[in-house]
Design an enzyme around this catalytic site. Structure first.
Site, PDB file in Angstrom:
ATOM      1  N   LYS A  22       0.839  -1.216   0.000  1.00 53.13           N
ATOM      2  CA  LYS A  22       0.000   0.000   0.000  1.00 53.13           C
ATOM      3  C   LYS A  22       0.869   1.259   0.000  1.00 53.13           C
ATOM      4  CE  LYS A  22      -1.868   1.537   4.080  1.00 53.13           C
ATOM      5  NZ  LYS A  22      -1.526   2.935   4.383  1.00 53.13           N
ATOM      6  N   ASN A  23       1.832   1.283   0.897  1.00 55.17           N
ATOM      7  CA  ASN A  23       2.581   2.528   1.071  1.00 55.17           C
ATOM      8  C   ASN A  23       3.615   2.764  -0.033  1.00 55.17           C
ATOM      9  OD1 ASN A  23       0.987   3.059   3.233  1.00 55.17           O
ATOM     10  ND2 ASN A  23       2.474   2.428   4.787  1.00 55.17           N
ATOM     11  N   CYS A 116      -5.821   7.185   8.965  1.00 52.43           N
ATOM     12  CA  CYS A 116      -5.975   6.750  10.356  1.00 52.43           C
ATOM     13  C   CYS A 116      -5.662   7.899  11.298  1.00 52.43           C
ATOM     14  CB  CYS A 116      -5.023   5.588  10.649  1.00 52.43           C
ATOM     15  SG  CYS A 116      -5.481   4.088   9.783  1.00 52.43           S
ATOM     16  N   ARG A 121      -1.194  14.093  13.468  1.00 60.06           N
ATOM     17  CA  ARG A 121      -0.293  13.819  12.337  1.00 60.06           C
ATOM     18  C   ARG A 121       0.024  15.126  11.611  1.00 60.06           C
ATOM     19  NH1 ARG A 121      -2.238   8.268   9.483  1.00 60.06           N
ATOM     20  NH2 ARG A 121      -0.152   8.438   8.579  1.00 60.06           N
ATOM     21  N   ASP A 296       3.940   0.470  12.031  1.00 57.52           N
ATOM     22  CA  ASP A 296       2.690  -0.119  11.525  1.00 57.52           C
ATOM     23  C   ASP A 296       2.504  -1.573  11.967  1.00 57.52           C
ATOM     24  OD1 ASP A 296       2.195   2.277  10.318  1.00 57.52           O
ATOM     25  OD2 ASP A 296       2.966   1.673   8.365  1.00 57.52           O
ATOM     26  N   ARG A 386      -8.980  -1.077   3.767  1.00 59.57           N
ATOM     27  CA  ARG A 386      -8.178   0.000   3.165  1.00 59.57           C
ATOM     28  C   ARG A 386      -6.761  -0.474   2.882  1.00 59.57           C
ATOM     29  NH1 ARG A 386      -7.449   4.335   7.097  1.00 59.57           N
ATOM     30  NH2 ARG A 386      -5.751   4.577   5.645  1.00 59.57           N
TER      31      ARG A 386
END
Ligand code: EPU
Length: 407
Positions: A22-23, A116, A121, A296, A386
């Protein structure tokens, strides 16, 4: 919304394949906005965050076609439109619109960025990077007539600020030097993709040197997701025997070390890794930027610690990332939190009901539900989807008894 109902306590057994990261996928998708041409991306995961990112690109006029494992993104005819807040508020990676829209269109609204919310953040370093390359804040819009290279030193490694700075500099005038960068594998994946588009980007340690260029379409295969791989190795240790295919092991040294400290031993066959418990030990882990243990995966390790011998988590990246422990308490997991540390006690887990608190915390609850005897329910499954591709199919392949219902 959807909820997942789990009939837990069954032994899970079988093989599954790790999906694209994903990242890594998200910065590559937003980088396409900088290019003028057709890009070919292999192994793009079909997950909620990627769908939202592709929808944002389509709204600018990108033509997107999925053919088997390949995704083609044609950005030859883009035009600016205010990004849809119902999409940007879904995903954290919408912050990458700052770099990509300023580069391509010379403007970007200061949007509601989603994702999230496990912690405050900040995006101050992203904005500083925009300003350093010549952008201006104009009310609630940030604009740039032209972007010009500069030297930027980050006060701490940030994945997002590093990505945005690369996006700003890749087609800016002149040379940019970034110091103190994040060096996660997804940063190198973005650099590889942009270089395939004609960019000139070289990383040496935490320094990245970029010469601005005009960019055409490029080609990349998205690297495997080491967070997903770590999640399924942990699930195997909690619930049975899971063989994980295509785990990017070279990105997982710190994670494999922590599994070993807990008492796991590994078997490697062809492209598979599987883990077995040969002893049960207390683990103290500290998260920090790559190559250290990734933040994570700390929520994923919490239930594993609870069913083995207990442990301690210190998060130096997101100091407040412990809200998920409240959700895990519904399954009997006992913990104590102080500042950026949490003590996880060896606990007798049981079935329970909760709402997915965030992506990784939600997966931690689901893993606990799968390991606990009896029927559990986790609401807001979309939050977990997600970031985990084909979750339902992968779990069923392992023999999980699950049902998904609309709520
Ligand atoms: N930070 C600042 N100012 C900034 C930016 C960051 O102070 O302008 C600080 C943050 O407060 C944090 C640290 O820098 O303490 C690192 O944050 P980073 O910018 O690296 O995080 P991010 O880019 O917002 C990405 C991942 C997260 C992952 C973090 C850390 C994406 C889309 N998100 O977030 O992934 O936790 O890096 O590795 O790549 C997830 O996948 O579940 C997830 C949350």
């Amino acid at each position: 919304m959807k909820k997942i109902i789990v009939n837990g306590g069954r032994k899970l057994q079988g093989d599954l394949t790790v999906s694209g990261s994903k990242n890594a996928a998200l910065p590559i998708i937003f980088a396409c906005i900088l290019t003028n041409g057709v890009s070919e991306i292999d192994n793009l995961p079909d997950i909620g965050d990627v769908r939202a990112a592709l929808a944002l690109l389509s709204s600018f006029g990108a033509k997107i076609e999925r053919r088997g494992s390949l995704t083609f993104i044609d950005t030859r005819e883009l035009s600016y439109i205010d990004p849809d807040v119902s999409l940007t508020s879904k995903i954290r990676a919408s912050t990458y619109l700052l770099g990509s829209c300023l580069s391509r269109f010379g403007r970007c609204p200061m949007l509601i960025f989603g994702g999230c919310n496990f912690s405050y953040r900040p995006i101050d370093m992203h904005i500083d990077a925009c300003l350093a390359l010549g952008a201006h804040i104009d009310g609630d819009v940030i604009t740039a007539d032209r972007l010009k290279g500069n030297v930027i030193s980050f006060r701490c490694p940030s994945v997002g600020a590093t990505v945005n700075s690369i996006l700003l500099a890749a087609s800016a005038e002149g040379e940019t030097l970034l110091r103190g960068c994040a060096v996660e594998p997804h940063i190198d994946a973005l650099i590889d993709f942009l270089n395939s588009c004609g960019a000139s980007i070289i990383r040496q340690g935490r320094e990245i040197r970029i010469c601005g260029r005009e960019l055409h379409g490029g080609k990349i295969t998205v690297i495997g997701d080491y967070i997903e791989a770590g999640s399924y190795i942990a699930l195997g240790l909690m619930c049975g025997s899971v063989r994980v295919k295509n785990a990017p092991l070279s990105h997982m040294s710190a994670v494999l070390d922590c599994f070993s400290t807990l008492g796991a031993t590994f078997s490697f066959e062809d492209n598979f890794i599987s883990a077995h418990l040969s002893s049960k030990n207390f683990l103290s882990l500290t998260t920090a930027p790559y190559p250290a243990f990734p933040t994570d995966l700390q929520p994923i390790f919490a239930p594993l610690m609870a069913v083995i011998s207990g442990g301690e988590i210190i998060d130096t990246v997101w100091r407040e990332r412990f809200g998920y422990l409240d959700s895990l308490s519904h399954f009997g997991i006992l913990s104590h939190r102080e500042d950026n540390r949490a003590r996880i006690f060896r606990s007798k887990i049981h079935s329970g009901k909760t709402v997915a608190p965030d992506l990784r915390g939600g997966m931690a609850c689901l893993m606990t539900a799968l390991a606990a005897e009896g029927q559990s329910e986790i609401d807001s499954l979309e939050i977990i989807l997600r970031g985990y591709e084909n979750l339902e199919k992968k779990l069923r392949t392992l023999g999980a008894e699950i049902k998904i219902q609309d709520t």
